[in-house]
Structure formats: C-alpha cells, structure tokens
Enzyme design. Structure first.
Site, PDB file in Angstrom:
ATOM      1  N   CYS A  98      -7.169  -1.950  -1.730  1.00  0.00           N
ATOM      2  CA  CYS A  98      -8.124  -2.673  -2.766  1.00  0.00           C
ATOM      3  C   CYS A  98      -8.544  -4.110  -2.123  1.00  0.00           C
ATOM      4  CB  CYS A  98      -7.216  -2.602  -3.931  1.00  0.00           C
ATOM      5  SG  CYS A  98      -8.307  -2.854  -5.430  1.00  0.00           S
ATOM      6  N   ASP A 147       1.410  -1.566 -12.715  1.00  0.00           N
ATOM      7  CA  ASP A 147       1.337  -2.770 -12.198  1.00  0.00           C
ATOM      8  C   ASP A 147       2.339  -3.623 -12.875  1.00  0.00           C
ATOM      9  OD1 ASP A 147       0.663  -4.865 -10.333  1.00  0.00           O
ATOM     10  OD2 ASP A 147      -1.364  -4.842 -10.914  1.00  0.00           O
TER      11      ASP A 147
END
Length: 235
Positions: free
Chosen positions: A9, A139
């Site tokens: 990412c 996360d």
C-alpha cells in the site's frame, strides 16, 4: 499450496510499482487521503494506473470520502477494490460501493480491549449491510487514521475469522513470517514497513517482506502435510 495474498500500500511512484510487481505483489494500494504523506492526485494515479500490468489489482484507500471523490477515482484509472479507513458507517460504505460498482474492504482498528466476538459481529454486520463487502482489514488502533506502523494482539482474531481477513498494522520483514504462520489470514497489507522514507518504497524491503510471507506459507503447508500423513483414529 495455500498462498497468502500480499498488498503493498501507499504506492506513489512508478519505480515502486514496478518493484512491488517484480517481487510478486498481488495488489497495490493508492491513498486518496490528502493529509497522508502517501497521497496521490488523480493525475498521478492515472499515470500509475497505465503502468499496472494484468492480474495485479489496484485498491483505492479513502478516509471519509464523498461519493463524488470515489467516483472520480474509479474513473481515473482501473480500481478493483475500495478500502475505507475513516469513520464511515455501514450504510455509507455500502452506498459508495454500490454507486461505483466496486467491492470494498473495511478497516477495523483493533483496541487492546477488543473482543473476538466484536470482530465476528462486525464482519457479520457488514456482510448483512452490503453484497459489495469483501473483508475486514485489521489494523492497530491509534488516535489517527491508519495504524501508524503499530502491532496489535493477533490472538484477538478468532480462528474462524482469520482465513477471511486482511492482516495489517506494524507488519515488517522481521515479523511477517510469524504473523502469517500464527494468524493465517487471507492476505496481508503493508505500507510503512517496506519504505525508505514516508511515501518512498524500498525495493529490497518489498522483496524481503514477500519472501518472509512465502516462508510462512511453506511452514503452514508443511504442517498440513504432516496432518494429512497422520493415521485416522477412527480406523
């Protein structure tokens, strides 16, 4: 052999895109949150999109986007998946995904007091809210959008949920093998852990990270082979 999918990412440069592809990344993430050091403009994204080869998918990461913003992004370059990291509700995620006709991943920031049942209930609620829902991305909780490279307690992830989630938060070359071998997620997502500086990727770290994930896949496959070789106690 089961293969854990890998997303790199925060791609901002074409050379980083090529490095990730060459190392074997399955997906690349592009950030459309202006306050992020990894933010890309529509023009930059359009240029990067033209460099994306077949069978490597792109993910557009948003924080509390307006529908018009998401629509502009999917019209600028190919987007396979939306990723929501803000305070979007079930309904907002579902409405944007339906309007632009793209599946979505929802980031869930795991706190120290998060329970396994809360994760299961959240996934169930999103699946009920939209046919476009793909997965939760787990996360670490911080007082900001994004995990800030922090690791959370992987033992909080229910075993039955793990094969459907994307694991993120504080992953690195050093802990990737342990993370994948212990959690066994469907995919892993990394950004800062493979950077030379914010927004600038390190090709060697990307390659080493993906190699570490593949090492975990080999461990898991070896365990499966061992289990298959055990005699059936019912015989």
């Amino acid at each position: 052999m089961n293969r854990t999918r890998v997303k790199i990412c925060g791609i901002t440069r074409e050379q980083d895109l090529h490095a990730a592809v060459a190392a074997g990344a399955d997906a690349l993430g592009f950030v459309f949150y202006p306050k992020s050091p990894r933010y890309v403009s529509l023009d930059t994204f359009a240029a990067l999109g033209r460099a994306l080869p077949p069978y490597v998918s792109s993910t557009a990461l948003f924080v509390n986007p307006a529908l018009e913003e998401a629509r502009a992004v999917v019209e600028a370059a190919p987007v396979a998946l939306l990723q929501f990291h803000g305070d979007e509700t079930f309904e907002q995620c579902a409405a944007i995904a339906d309007a632009v006709k793209r599946p979505f991943v929802r980031a869930y920031r795991v706190k120290p007091d998060t329970t396994p049942n809360q994760l299961l209930e959240c996934e169930l609620a999103y699946r009920a809210a939209s046919p476009w829902f793909s997965s939760l991305l787990l996360d670490a909780y911080v007082d900001a959008y994004g995990g800030a490279g922090k690791v959370f307690d992987w033992s909080l992830i229910p075993k039955e949920l793990a094969p459907r989630v994307v694991l993120s938060g504080g992953l690195s070359v050093q802990n990737a093998t342990e993370a994948v071998a212990s959690v066994r997620p469907y995919a892993v997502d990394i950004s800062s852990g493979v950077e030379a500086s914010k927004g600038i990727k390190d090709a060697r770290k990307i390659a080493a990270f993906i190699a570490a994930v593949r090492a975990a896949d080999a461990i898991i496959e070896s365990e499966h082979d061992h289990e298959r070789q055990q005699p059936d106690p019912r015989n």
